[in-house]
Design a protein around this motif. Structure first.
Motif: not given
Length: 214
Positions: A194, A211, A214
């Protein structure tokens, strides 16, 4: 397949030099042209087994902390050839709960071995900045970790970083370094990938921990 992969890498390097103004790096081409073939073979094998109903993916075992360790810090590096790289670091507390996550881009650094070494260095400095001790640092870069644990020297430009990491580990007796397989390091791997995709806009502040959850 390896010959085709080599030609493809040469063509990609040509495009980077001509259209993106990158500097040609022979070492990157020589060291990494086999990787796509191996990944393709592995993915094809997994897909064939899954299609035939022979492969069952077992769940990961619960995280077990080594005796005397309070934290587990996983690290990994990701490289975009002839461009840039990034590191991903994940700090886990009791019961394997992700406490914090850090992603960091590295400009003009594309040697996979050195990137993994930088990931270890960044993980140690990050934990030290938070005042953490008794940390188990773990990653899937076996060659790099073996060199560190054996106290080996590095006969290339990464030698200075290698010595720095060895000194950092020697300064705190409660910290340990160990190798784990890719399956047990996939969270740090995802953070590194990422961070690689966000570079160079990473400076804007990306909450990797949110992140991940989630």
């Amino acid at each position: 397949m390896r010959f085709v992969s080599l030609l493809w890498r040469v063509w990609k390097s040509h495009n980077w030099v001509v259209f993106e103004g990158c500097q040609y790096q022979r070492e990157v081409l020589r060291n990494q042209w086999v990787t796509p073939v191996e990944e393709w073979k592995r993915m094809r094998s997994v897909e064939e087994d899954r299609h035939q109903g022979r492969r069952q993916v077992a769940p990961l075992a619960p995280l077990r902390f080594p005796q005397g360790v309070s934290w587990v810090c996983s690290f990994d590096g990701a490289v975009r050839e002839a461009s840039h790289s990034a590191v991903g670091i994940v700090l886990q507390g009791p019961y394997g709960v992700v406490v914090r996550a850090l992603g960091k881009g590295l400009a003009d650094l594309t040697d996979p071995m050195l990137v993994e070494l930088m990931a270890i260095r960044e993980a140690i400095l990050w934990c030290r900045s938070m005042g953490l001790h008794d940390v188990c640092y773990q990653g899937d870069a076996k060659v790099v970790i073996d060199k560190l644990l054996a106290g080996c020297a590095w006969d290339c430009y990464g030698g200075a970083v290698l010595r720095e990491v060895q000194e950092l580990l020697a300064n705190v007796t409660g910290d340990v370094l160990r190798f784990v397989g890719r399956d047990n390091n996939r969270v740090a791997h995802r953070v590194a990938r990422k961070a690689l995709s966000l570079y160079p806009t990473l400076i804007g502040g990306f909450d990797f921990c949110v992140w991940l959850h989630s």
